[in-house]
Scaffold this motif. Structure first.
Motif, short mmCIF file in Angstrom:
data_model
loop_
_atom_site.label_atom_id
_atom_site.label_comp_id
_atom_site.label_asym_id
_atom_site.label_seq_id
_atom_site.Cartn_x
_atom_site.Cartn_y
_atom_site.Cartn_z
N MET A 231 20.38 12.72 23.97
CA MET A 231 21.20 13.90 23.68
C MET A 231 22.67 13.54 23.44
O MET A 231 23.40 14.32 22.85
CB MET A 231 21.13 14.86 24.85
N LEU A 232 23.09 12.39 23.98
CA LEU A 232 24.51 12.04 23.82
C LEU A 232 24.78 11.27 22.53
O LEU A 232 25.92 11.03 22.17
CB LEU A 232 24.98 11.21 25.02
N PHE A 233 23.71 10.89 21.83
CA PHE A 233 23.88 10.11 20.60
C PHE A 233 24.88 10.72 19.61
O PHE A 233 25.74 10.01 19.10
CB PHE A 233 22.53 9.90 19.91
N PRO A 234 24.75 12.01 19.29
CA PRO A 234 25.64 12.54 18.26
C PRO A 234 27.11 12.35 18.60
O PRO A 234 27.93 12.14 17.72
CB PRO A 234 25.29 14.03 18.22
N TYR A 235 27.40 12.43 19.90
CA TYR A 235 28.80 12.31 20.28
C TYR A 235 29.27 10.85 20.32
O TYR A 235 30.41 10.54 20.01
CB TYR A 235 29.03 12.96 21.65
N VAL A 236 28.36 9.95 20.72
CA VAL A 236 28.75 8.56 20.92
C VAL A 236 28.82 7.81 19.58
O VAL A 236 29.66 6.93 19.40
CB VAL A 236 27.77 7.87 21.88
N ALA A 237 27.97 8.16 18.64
CA ALA A 237 27.94 7.43 17.37
C ALA A 237 29.22 7.69 16.58
O ALA A 237 29.85 8.72 16.74
CB ALA A 237 26.73 7.88 16.57
N TYR A 305 29.24 18.06 19.00
CA TYR A 305 29.99 18.19 20.25
C TYR A 305 29.25 18.93 21.35
O TYR A 305 29.78 19.07 22.44
CB TYR A 305 31.36 18.82 19.99
N PHE A 306 28.01 19.42 21.09
CA PHE A 306 27.31 20.06 22.19
C PHE A 306 27.02 19.06 23.32
O PHE A 306 27.05 19.45 24.49
CB PHE A 306 26.02 20.77 21.70
N PRO A 307 26.82 17.74 23.02
CA PRO A 307 26.55 16.82 24.12
C PRO A 307 27.65 16.81 25.17
O PRO A 307 27.38 16.65 26.36
CB PRO A 307 26.45 15.47 23.43
N LEU A 308 28.88 17.00 24.72
CA LEU A 308 30.00 16.95 25.66
C LEU A 308 29.93 18.12 26.63
O LEU A 308 30.02 17.94 27.85
CB LEU A 308 31.29 16.97 24.85
N VAL B 332 36.58 3.17 31.80
CA VAL B 332 37.71 3.31 30.90
C VAL B 332 37.57 2.35 29.72
O VAL B 332 37.76 2.73 28.57
CB VAL B 332 39.03 3.03 31.66
N ALA B 333 37.20 1.10 30.03
CA ALA B 333 37.09 0.11 28.96
C ALA B 333 36.06 0.53 27.93
O ALA B 333 36.31 0.47 26.72
CB ALA B 333 36.72 -1.25 29.56
N LEU B 334 34.90 0.99 28.39
CA LEU B 334 33.85 1.40 27.45
C LEU B 334 34.28 2.60 26.63
O LEU B 334 34.07 2.65 25.43
CB LEU B 334 32.58 1.75 28.23
N TYR B 335 34.89 3.55 27.32
CA TYR B 335 35.32 4.76 26.64
C TYR B 335 36.36 4.42 25.56
O TYR B 335 36.26 4.88 24.41
CB TYR B 335 35.88 5.74 27.66
N VAL B 336 37.32 3.59 25.92
CA VAL B 336 38.38 3.22 24.98
C VAL B 336 37.79 2.41 23.82
O VAL B 336 38.15 2.62 22.65
CB VAL B 336 39.49 2.43 25.70
N PHE B 337 36.86 1.53 24.15
CA PHE B 337 36.21 0.75 23.09
C PHE B 337 35.54 1.68 22.09
O PHE B 337 35.66 1.53 20.88
CB PHE B 337 35.18 -0.20 23.69
N MET B 338 34.85 2.68 22.63
CA MET B 338 34.14 3.62 21.77
C MET B 338 35.13 4.38 20.87
O MET B 338 34.91 4.51 19.67
CB MET B 338 33.36 4.60 22.64
N ILE B 339 36.22 4.84 21.46
CA ILE B 339 37.22 5.57 20.68
C ILE B 339 37.75 4.68 19.56
O ILE B 339 37.83 5.09 18.40
CB ILE B 339 38.39 6.00 21.59
N ALA B 340 38.12 3.45 19.91
CA ALA B 340 38.73 2.57 18.92
C ALA B 340 37.73 2.18 17.84
O ALA B 340 38.06 2.13 16.65
CB ALA B 340 39.29 1.32 19.61
N TRP B 341 36.51 1.91 18.24
CA TRP B 341 35.49 1.49 17.28
C TRP B 341 35.17 2.62 16.30
O TRP B 341 34.96 2.39 15.11
CB TRP B 341 34.22 1.07 18.03
N PRO B 386 26.28 -1.25 17.43
CA PRO B 386 26.99 -1.80 18.59
C PRO B 386 27.36 -0.75 19.63
O PRO B 386 27.16 -0.98 20.83
CB PRO B 386 28.25 -2.41 17.97
N VAL B 387 27.87 0.41 19.20
CA VAL B 387 28.23 1.42 20.20
C VAL B 387 27.00 1.94 20.93
O VAL B 387 27.06 2.18 22.13
CB VAL B 387 28.96 2.66 19.63
N LEU B 388 25.90 2.12 20.19
CA LEU B 388 24.73 2.66 20.87
C LEU B 388 24.15 1.65 21.86
O LEU B 388 23.71 2.03 22.94
CB LEU B 388 23.66 3.07 19.85
N ILE B 389 24.18 0.36 21.49
CA ILE B 389 23.70 -0.65 22.42
C ILE B 389 24.55 -0.64 23.69
O ILE B 389 24.05 -0.60 24.81
CB ILE B 389 23.71 -2.05 21.77
N LEU B 390 25.88 -0.64 23.47
CA LEU B 390 26.78 -0.60 24.63
C LEU B 390 26.51 0.64 25.47
O LEU B 390 26.45 0.58 26.70
CB LEU B 390 28.23 -0.56 24.15
#
Lengths: 426, 409
Positions: A231-237, A305-308, B332-341, B386-390
């Motif tokens: 469910m978090l994929f859309p937000y993380v990708a 953004y629904f995952p958030l 924090v590191a993962l979150y920031v990495f995700m934002i930057a990537w 890469p982000v999904l694996i992380l």
């Protein structure tokens, strides 16, 4: 006993204070440089008549060339300087350039603007050059006995120019034309309306879908951890990947959705989901016109953004003590009553915070719409308009003016936010 | 008349909905995996389901295996009958075994979802509690299915499109079948072309450099800052911890014009260094906010003990506070990495030079009519993997990071 103790504490406190400031200083400076100063600079630019092309201050472009044979003693030739004001709009003032001549070169004729200084160097005063102004300076030269080089000897010393350039960014010329342009543009109120629709429906939709998802994933079942991750994929990708996936999925010609709709006889022809401004649906004989592309970008926003909201609401729900549900169960409360009278009050705080913050962030959103539609087909929001004005039409000032409008609206939202934010907002 | 609270009505309703939905899903799955032009028969399936509902509720032999075995057989027979002997393939486009397997899958899925929704509900008038429980259970199942589908489909299309060839994509956009016999170099040709002709190796490297640098700079700045705000007393501390998140409400699009103007004049615009300055400035406030909360939770006695033992404050940060807050730092590191990537706007505005493109910037330039769609999707897969694996690897940390820090998007 008392006195020195307190003084020592004072010294300690001072040291602690100084250390705190030292530790915070780098962060403060970086944020100042990259966030706060640009914010102020944005106001400055918004009252400037500046376009993208004028970002570089005007300067003098000067080229030197020797015309004619010039190799041995006695050869005569013409030394030519071609100059041009790089700006098409703003003048250059007090333009002067100097150049040194190779040893042994004699000057036979001089341009009236030029003269020779004591060291044998050339000095030309061009005065004021208007925008686009260009011209030539011709100097007659003869190779004297001491001259041993050839034409390339002139390349050794490059001419040096000095001038007073008019820099629109640092001058004190102000104009309200940018704001006039922005507000008087026919589409401005449309843009504002689209922004409001996008923000309200995008935020509310994501929140409701997140609430629904949280209700579904609240009770344990086989495979829940996997589905929660999914469910978090859309937000993380990356936005770029998911936005283009949607574009490809809904493509009118090679997209799977259109092909599927036609295959199943739902639609007659291809539907350009992201390129069509509106669609008229026949509801019991009444033609109902709905915005098509705008609805699609709102759906994307909700999907992404629904995952958030889901994550926050789920975290909050799992912190609700379970005994209140047991008590309600004994009192005979039905599941919907339990949700309505127990769960909802518990998560109301986080819902309010989420709504307000997501509202501001959806309002600020640029990437999603820009990648999906480029702001076409009735999806241009204020943020896309900043880009459109500043970089597509190349009017930086107008873009900055739109940004100022955004900032003003944000201030209003923030005031409302601070006023109404629940106390347990953490 | 509260007919909707009757068990029989619920069974008919749930039967119709579940079997029609599974019919749609199985038909779509068949079309997508075989590429055949099948016809959807949702109406007959709806009727078959409405008949199956009462069967579920009335026929309850004791053994689970027997019950479901007979149930699935009944369901298959109903599907077969209502669709006149051809549930998916009235025109005979598929081999018989595929149709049969599809029918069994549809029947089994329909029957099992239906009986799970109905549960132990008897075919009588229900009390409000029992009726609500039933409808919520039905809604739960339907909702779960909807969420899985809407989340998975775009990613499925992304991966499958990237493996197609231009011709097959244009010939039949619905054909996502993969033929492993063609071999790896044909299957992955979009990826191979991206790395050989579009220099995606460099893009990947640029993205990695910028993201890792952003993480390091963010931590370097925010760890001491967060420690100061959490543990040290100084005037303005309250104000600072309150206002640090306000920075997060300032949209990047407002900063883009002035930063573009200034970075152009400083020569920082078309460079990775420029991004390494801008990204941390946007991530540090939230990192500071997240770490501050964690540091504040560490007992002050530890700091005092450290001071007693003669450690300096900096040593306390590196030897006591940091090791104890590794989970928070990882978040924090993962979150920031995700934002930057994932960042798009600044990379898009700042970078002109193909050699300096990050993945986001490079993939935008693939979105043109000259570049085939499957290349675009292959690029999207390369950026997403890469982000999904992380994320999958460190889900716990990232989820903490997301909830603690980011109502941002």
């Amino acid at each position: 006993m008392d006195q020195p103790d307190r003084r020592r504490e004072g010294a300690l406190a001072r040291r602690e204070k100084r250390l705190a400031y030292i530790l915070l200083m780098p962060t403060f400076l970086l944020v100042l440089a990259v966030v706060l100063l640009p914010l102020l600079a944005n106001f400055w630019i918004s009252v400037k008549p500046v376009t993208l092309a004028e970002l570089r201050p005007p300067s003098l472009i000067l080229k030197e060339q020797v015309r004619g044979d010039f190799a041995g003693a006695g050869d005569e030739a013409r030394l030519e300087y071609r100059y041009r004001n790089s700006s098409i709009k703003y003048p250059l003032e007090d333009v002067v350039f100097t150049d040194s001549l190779p040893a042994g070169v004699e000057v036979t004729s001089l341009d009236p603007a030029c003269g020779l200084d004591a060291g044998g160097g050339l000095r030309c005063e061009l005065g004021t050059l208007d925008g686009k102004a260009r011209g030539k300076i011709r100097i007659g030269i003869r190779a004297g006995d001491g001259f041993t080089g050839d034409k390339s000897s002139f390349k050794a010393g490059t001419p040096e120019a000095t001038f007073t350039a008019y820099n629109v960014m640092t001058s004190f010329d102000f104009t309200l034309a940018n704001f006039e342009r922005v507000f008087s543009a026919a589409e401005f109120w449309d843009v504002l309306k689209v922004s409001v629709y996008y923000t309200v429906f995008g935020t509310a939709g994501a929140l409701l879908l997140g609430l629904f998802a949280a209700q579904i994933l609240q009770k344990a079942f086989f495979g829940r951890p996997v589905i929660r991750g999914l469910m978090l994929f859309p937000y993380v990708a990356p936005v770029i990947a998911v936005a283009f996936s949607w574009v490809v999925l809904f493509d009118p010609f090679s997209g799977a959705v259109n092909a599927m709709l036609q295959q199943m006889d739902v639609a007659e022809g291809p539907i350009n989901f992201f390129g069509q401004r509106s669609v008229t649906i026949d509801v019991f004989g009444f033609g109902l016109t709905l915005p098509m592309a705008l609805t699609m970008v709102i759906l994307f926003e909700v999907w992404r953004y629904f995952p958030l909201s889901f994550l926050f609401i789920l975290a909050r729900m799992q912190s609700i003590p379970s005994d209140i549900y047991e008590a309600a169960e004994i009192d005979g409360a039905t599941p919907i009553q339990q949700f309505w009278f127990l769960s909802l009050p518990y998560i109301a705080g986080i819902l309010a915070v989420l709504f307000l913050l997501r509202f501001i962030w959806t309002f600020n959103k640029f990437d999603d719409i820009f990648l999906l539609t480029g702001g076409n087909a009735g999806t241009r929001t204020l943020t896309v308009n900043v880009y459109e004005q500043a970089f597509a039409i190349s009017n930086l000032g107008a873009g900055a003016a739109v940004a100022v409008v955004i900032f003003a609206l944000l201030l209003v939202f923030s005031v409302i936010f601070i006023r109404f934010s629940p106390k347990d907002a953490s | 008349m509260k007919f909707w609270m009757h068990g029989m009505f619920g069974a008919v309703l749930a039967g119709g909905i579940w079997v029609a939905i599974w019919q749609i899903i199985v038909t779509m799955a068949l079309i997508v995996t075989t590429g055949a032009g099948l016809t959807l028969q949702a109406g007959p399936a709806l009727l078959a389901g409405m008949v199956a509902g009462p069967v579920v509720i009335l026929y309850r032999p004791p053994g689970q295996l027997l019950r479901h075995g007979i149930g699935i057989a009944v369901m298959a027979a109903l599907l077969w009958g209502f669709t006149l002997g051809a549930p998916f393939d009235p025109n005979g486009l598929l081999p018989v075994w595929q149709s049969v397997v599809a029918m069994i899958i549809a029947a089994a899925a329909g029957w099992l979802s239906l009986s799970a929704s109905i549960g132990a509900m008897p075919p009588t008038m229900q009390a409000r509690y029992a009726a609500e429980t039933f409808y919520l259970r039905l809604l739960w199942g339907l909702g779960l299915m909807m969420f899985v589908l809407i989340v998975a489909i775009p990613f499925y299309v992304m991966v499958m499109t990237s493996l197609k060839s231009q011709q097959s994509l244009l010939a039949n956009p619905l054909d996502f079948s993969i033929d492993p016999a063609v071999g790896g170099t044909v299957l992955f040709r979009s990826y191979i072309e991206l790395f050989t002709e579009y220099d995606f190796g460099t893009l990947l490297l640029n993205s990695a450099i910028v993201s890792v640098a952003t993480v390091l700079i963010t931590l370097l700045f925010s760890v001491p800052g967060a420690y100061a705000v959490a543990k040290l007393r100084f005037p303005g501390r309250k104000w600072l911890s309150g206002s640090v998140l306000l920075i997060y409400l300032i949209p990047a699009i407002i900063l883009v014009i002035p930063l573009y103007a200034v970075f152009s004049q400083l020569g920082l615009r078309n460079s990775l260094l420029g991004l390494c300055i801008v990204y941390p400035a946007t991530t540090i406030p939230v990192a500071l906010y997240m770490l501050r909360g964690y540091f504040a939770g560490l007992p002050s006695e530890l700091d005092d003990a450290g001071l007693m033992d003669g450690l300096s404050r900096l040593q306390i940060i590196t030897r006591i506070a940091m090791p104890l807050s590794m989970p928070a730092i990882a978040s924090v590191a993962l979150y920031v990495f995700m934002i930057a990537w994932n960042e798009f706007l600044f990379a898009f505005m700042f970078l002109d030079d193909v050699k300096l493109f990050t993945l986001s910037r490079g993939i935008v330039s693939l979105n043109s009519s000259e570049v085939p769609r499957q290349h675009l999707m292959a690029g999207a897969v390369i950026a997403t993997t890469p982000v999904l694996i992380l994320f999958l690897w460190f889900e716990r940390f990232l989820v903490t990071g997301l909830t603690a820090g980011s109502v941002k998007g």
